[in-house]
Design an enzyme around this catalytic site. Sequence first.
Site, PDB file in Angstrom:
ATOM      1  N   ASP A  78       3.002  40.206   3.204  1.00 41.00           N
ATOM      2  CA  ASP A  78       1.789  39.889   2.439  1.00 41.00           C
ATOM      3  C   ASP A  78       1.483  41.004   1.441  1.00 41.00           C
ATOM      4  O   ASP A  78       1.100  40.744   0.300  1.00 41.00           O
ATOM      5  CB  ASP A  78       0.590  39.702   3.365  1.00 41.00           C
ATOM      6  CG  ASP A  78       0.740  38.531   4.320  1.00 41.00           C
ATOM      7  OD1 ASP A  78       1.505  37.603   4.024  1.00 41.00           O
ATOM      8  OD2 ASP A  78       0.069  38.551   5.375  1.00 41.00           O
ATOM      9  N   ASP A 102       1.121  38.375  11.810  1.00 36.84           N
ATOM     10  CA  ASP A 102       0.265  39.311  11.081  1.00 36.84           C
ATOM     11  C   ASP A 102      -0.183  40.385  12.069  1.00 36.84           C
ATOM     12  O   ASP A 102      -0.323  40.112  13.266  1.00 36.84           O
ATOM     13  CB  ASP A 102      -0.959  38.595  10.510  1.00 36.84           C
ATOM     14  CG  ASP A 102      -0.612  37.663   9.363  1.00 36.84           C
ATOM     15  OD1 ASP A 102       0.362  37.931   8.645  1.00 36.84           O
ATOM     16  OD2 ASP A 102      -1.328  36.663   9.176  1.00 36.84           O
TER      17      ASP A 102
END
Length: 160
Positions: free
Chosen positions: A134, A118
């Site tokens: 995401d 991330d």
Amino acid sequence: MRLKNKNIWSVVMIILIVVFDQVTKYIAKSELYPDKAKDFIKGFVEFRYAENTGVAFSMFSGGRVIFVILTCVVALGLIIYMYTRAQKNLWLYWSLGVIVAGAIGNLIDRIFLGYVIDFINPTFVDFAVFNIADCAVTLGTVSLVAYLVFDIFKKEKKDE
């Protein structure tokens, strides 16, 4: 658009989203690992490297095998549905394709790295760090929900 062309373009879309996700994760790891941060929009969003062993918002950390199996089952189910049943409605078809692309992007990380990379960190609010995959899953899901709501109201109007 003929069915065959629609299938080809949906595969192209899925591949492009997955490639974009993987390239941005590679850049994030090479430029930000282990603990650097770079402002993207000062006071709003920064890029910060993070490793997520859980699912959304790092919940259920440590369940890698279960997440891989579950993601494979869900993605395969969506792909089968896309190419057998959802083709009659372009909105539904593309919404599912975007969800599948996001699932595949994070699945690649889980299989090969054991975690998901991330790197998008909204700094204007206390929120989880996330990635392009995401975003794809979230936007595809929002689009799917909008389609379902629209479809329900459309059916109710027909029944009147």
